[in-house]
Design a protein around this motif. Structure first.
Motif, PDB file in Angstrom:
ATOM      1  N   ALA A  36       0.841  -1.267   0.035  1.00  0.00           N
ATOM      2  CA  ALA A  36       0.179   0.127  -0.036  1.00  0.00           C
ATOM      3  C   ALA A  36       0.881   1.286   0.106  1.00  0.00           C
ATOM      4  CB  ALA A  36      -1.044  -0.126   1.205  1.00  0.00           C
ATOM      5  N   GLY A  37       0.230   2.370  -0.102  1.00  0.00           N
ATOM      6  CA  GLY A  37       0.878   3.603  -0.445  1.00  0.00           C
ATOM      7  C   GLY A  37       1.684   4.126   0.745  1.00  0.00           C
ATOM      8  N   SER A  38       2.605   3.658   1.228  1.00  0.00           N
ATOM      9  CA  SER A  38       3.420   4.410   2.211  1.00  0.00           C
ATOM     10  C   SER A  38       4.711   4.143   1.833  1.00  0.00           C
ATOM     11  CB  SER A  38       3.640   3.573   3.436  1.00  0.00           C
ATOM     12  OG  SER A  38       4.453   3.718   4.231  1.00  0.00           O
ATOM     13  N   SER A  63      -1.238  -1.236  -4.684  1.00  0.00           N
ATOM     14  CA  SER A  63      -2.703  -0.038  -4.733  1.00  0.00           C
ATOM     15  C   SER A  63      -1.896   1.068  -5.628  1.00  0.00           C
ATOM     16  CB  SER A  63      -2.667   0.582  -3.125  1.00  0.00           C
ATOM     17  OG  SER A  63      -1.443   1.621  -2.874  1.00  0.00           O
ATOM     18  N   THR A 111      -1.335   0.788   4.783  1.00  0.00           N
ATOM     19  CA  THR A 111      -1.692   2.167   5.093  1.00  0.00           C
ATOM     20  C   THR A 111      -2.903   2.235   6.140  1.00  0.00           C
ATOM     21  OG1 THR A 111      -2.887   2.108   3.354  1.00  0.00           O
ATOM     22  CG2 THR A 111      -0.792   3.034   3.024  1.00  0.00           C
ATOM     23  N   ALA A 112      -3.182   3.506   6.576  1.00  0.00           N
ATOM     24  CA  ALA A 112      -4.143   3.498   7.572  1.00  0.00           C
ATOM     25  C   ALA A 112      -5.413   3.347   6.697  1.00  0.00           C
ATOM     26  CB  ALA A 112      -4.401   4.949   8.216  1.00  0.00           C
ATOM     27  N   ASN A 113      -5.494   3.841   5.487  1.00  0.00           N
ATOM     28  CA  ASN A 113      -6.539   3.431   4.689  1.00  0.00           C
ATOM     29  C   ASN A 113      -6.858   2.177   4.254  1.00  0.00           C
ATOM     30  OD1 ASN A 113      -8.498   4.581   2.263  1.00  0.00           O
ATOM     31  ND2 ASN A 113      -6.808   3.636   1.009  1.00  0.00           N
ATOM     32  N   THR A 114      -5.807   1.180   3.931  1.00  0.00           N
ATOM     33  CA  THR A 114      -6.017   0.214   3.744  1.00  0.00           C
ATOM     34  C   THR A 114      -6.467  -0.875   4.934  1.00  0.00           C
ATOM     35  OG1 THR A 114      -4.652  -0.123   1.809  1.00  0.00           O
ATOM     36  CG2 THR A 114      -4.913  -2.120   2.859  1.00  0.00           C
ATOM     37  N   ALA A 146       2.111   1.041   8.819  1.00  0.00           N
ATOM     38  CA  ALA A 146       3.331   1.952   8.830  1.00  0.00           C
ATOM     39  C   ALA A 146       2.636   3.170   8.564  1.00  0.00           C
ATOM     40  CB  ALA A 146       4.112   1.552   7.522  1.00  0.00           C
ATOM     41  N   MET A 147       2.908   4.109   9.479  1.00  0.00           N
ATOM     42  CA  MET A 147       2.216   5.481   9.357  1.00  0.00           C
ATOM     43  C   MET A 147       2.950   6.520  10.446  1.00  0.00           C
ATOM     44  SD  MET A 147      -1.213   4.436  10.716  1.00  0.00           S
ATOM     45  CE  MET A 147      -1.412   3.165  10.112  1.00  0.00           C
ATOM     46  N   MET A 151      -1.047   9.364  12.810  1.00  0.00           N
ATOM     47  CA  MET A 151      -2.176   8.697  12.369  1.00  0.00           C
ATOM     48  C   MET A 151      -2.304   7.457  13.297  1.00  0.00           C
ATOM     49  SD  MET A 151      -0.939   8.734   8.214  1.00  0.00           S
ATOM     50  CE  MET A 151      -2.557   8.419   7.599  1.00  0.00           C
TER      51      MET A 151
HETATM   52  C1  LIG Z   1       4.859  10.237  -0.023  1.00  0.00           C
HETATM   53  C2  LIG Z   1       3.731   9.609   0.835  1.00  0.00           C
HETATM   54  C3  LIG Z   1       3.957   8.747   1.969  1.00  0.00           C
HETATM   55  C4  LIG Z   1       2.837   8.444   2.398  1.00  0.00           C
HETATM   56  N1  LIG Z   1       3.078   7.603   3.691  1.00  0.00           N
HETATM   57  C5  LIG Z   1       1.884   6.911   4.586  1.00  0.00           C
HETATM   58  C6  LIG Z   1       2.281   6.274   5.520  1.00  0.00           C
HETATM   59  O1  LIG Z   1       3.471   5.869   5.796  1.00  0.00           O
HETATM   60  N2  LIG Z   1       1.032   5.772   6.118  1.00  0.00           N
HETATM   61  C7  LIG Z   1      -0.131   5.862   5.454  1.00  0.00           C
HETATM   62  O2  LIG Z   1      -1.138   5.386   6.405  1.00  0.00           O
HETATM   63  N3  LIG Z   1      -0.318   6.734   4.526  1.00  0.00           N
HETATM   64  C8  LIG Z   1       0.841   7.123   4.028  1.00  0.00           C
HETATM   65  N4  LIG Z   1       0.262   8.129   2.891  1.00  0.00           N
HETATM   66  C9  LIG Z   1      -0.932   8.418   2.420  1.00  0.00           C
HETATM   67  C10 LIG Z   1      -1.487   7.421   1.449  1.00  0.00           C
HETATM   68  O3  LIG Z   1      -0.904   6.963   0.312  1.00  0.00           O
HETATM   69  C11 LIG Z   1      -3.005   7.546   1.143  1.00  0.00           C
HETATM   70  O4  LIG Z   1      -3.918   7.619   2.387  1.00  0.00           O
HETATM   71  C12 LIG Z   1      -3.556   6.693   0.167  1.00  0.00           C
HETATM   72  O5  LIG Z   1      -4.818   6.899  -0.042  1.00  0.00           O
HETATM   73  C13 LIG Z   1      -3.407   5.144   0.703  1.00  0.00           C
HETATM   74  O6  LIG Z   1      -4.103   4.308  -0.625  1.00  0.00           O
HETATM   75  P1  LIG Z   1      -3.805   2.838  -0.335  1.00  0.00           P
HETATM   76  O7  LIG Z   1      -4.163   2.488   0.970  1.00  0.00           O
HETATM   77  O8  LIG Z   1      -4.708   2.359  -1.187  1.00  0.00           O
HETATM   78  O9  LIG Z   1      -2.457   2.451  -0.780  1.00  0.00           O
HETATM   79  C14 LIG Z   1       1.581   8.526   2.120  1.00  0.00           C
HETATM   80  C15 LIG Z   1       1.356   9.662   1.114  1.00  0.00           C
HETATM   81  C16 LIG Z   1       2.276  10.097   0.412  1.00  0.00           C
HETATM   82  C17 LIG Z   1       2.189  10.860  -0.818  1.00  0.00           C
END
Ligand SMILES: Cc1cc2nc3c(=O)[nH]c(=O)nc-3n(C[C@H](O)[C@H](O)[C@H](O)COP(=O)(O)O)c2cc1C
Length: 170
Positions: A36-38, A63, A111-114, A146-147, A151
């Motif tokens: 996921a997007g961390s 993601s 991520t918090a989102n996932t 990871a956040m 968060m």
């Molecule tokens: C550079 C960058 C770093 C990020 N790091 C985190 C992280 O460590 N943890 C987290 O929960 N969200 C982090 N985010 C926010 C998530 O990418 C965002 O909430 C996204 O919608 C998550 O989607 P996903 O769960 O589908 O990957 C980060 C965003 C960016 C641009």
């Protein structure tokens, strides 16, 4: 994907030279690695390779958010397997996460989102669909959050983590 579904290119991928180089504990184990997007996503490449070095077959699922940080080709290079960036008529979510299709699903980083999607039955991304199927088919799921501390300190995120701790035994 199971080995019989792999292309000739995947079966012969040069990166498979590392499989089993550290041990055989995970031989014949199929592991789905959801990324996921961390920013911690870069570490998933090393995790994939470590699992392979212990014998595992690793398939990565990304993601949309993480593909802006790390190119999916990097995960293809790392594992030799097709990277799942979207779900198609091939039914990747069923092939990977239906009953007994894989031995373990890892979300690293989660991520918090996932985390929130799995905890609340939300299913609108490739990772969340694979988790929905895997949760239902009782494949072990390992979530690796990871956040930023702020968060983690969000009450809704804490509630989701506590729910998953009980349901996933992590
Ligand atoms: C550079 C960058 C770093 C990020 N790091 C985190 C992280 O460590 N943890 C987290 O929960 N969200 C982090 N985010 C926010 C998530 O990418 C965002 O909430 C996204 O919608 C998550 O989607 P996903 O769960 O589908 O990957 C980060 C965003 C960016 C641009």
């Amino acid at each position: 994907m199971t080995l019989k579904n792999k292309s000739i290119e995947e079966k012969n991928h040069p990166t498979l030279d590392i499989v089993g180089s550290y041990g055989v504990e995970l031989t014949e184990k199929k592991i789905v690695l959801c990324i996921a997007g961390s920013v911690a996503a870069y570490k998933a490449i090393e995790l994939a390779r470590l699992l392979m070095r212990h014998g595992a077959d690793v398939t990565c699922v990304t993601s949309n958010a993480v593909t802006k940080l790390v190119q999916p080709d990097y995960f293809k290079w790392a594992t030799g397997n097709k990277v799942i960036t979207k779900l198609t008529g091939d039914l990747e979510h069923i092939r990977l996460a239906d009953y007994n299709k894989s031995d373990l699903i890892i979300v690293y980083p989660a991520t918090a989102n996932t985390l929130g999607k799995l905890a609340n039955g939300i299913d609108d991304t490739p990772i969340s669909t694979i988790l929905t199927v895997g949760f239902g088919s009782k494949i072990p799921i390992l979530m690796c959050p990871a956040m930023h501390a702020s968060m983690y300190d969000n009450a809704a995120v804490k509630k989701n983590i506590n729910f998953l701790k009980i349901k996933l035994n992590f």
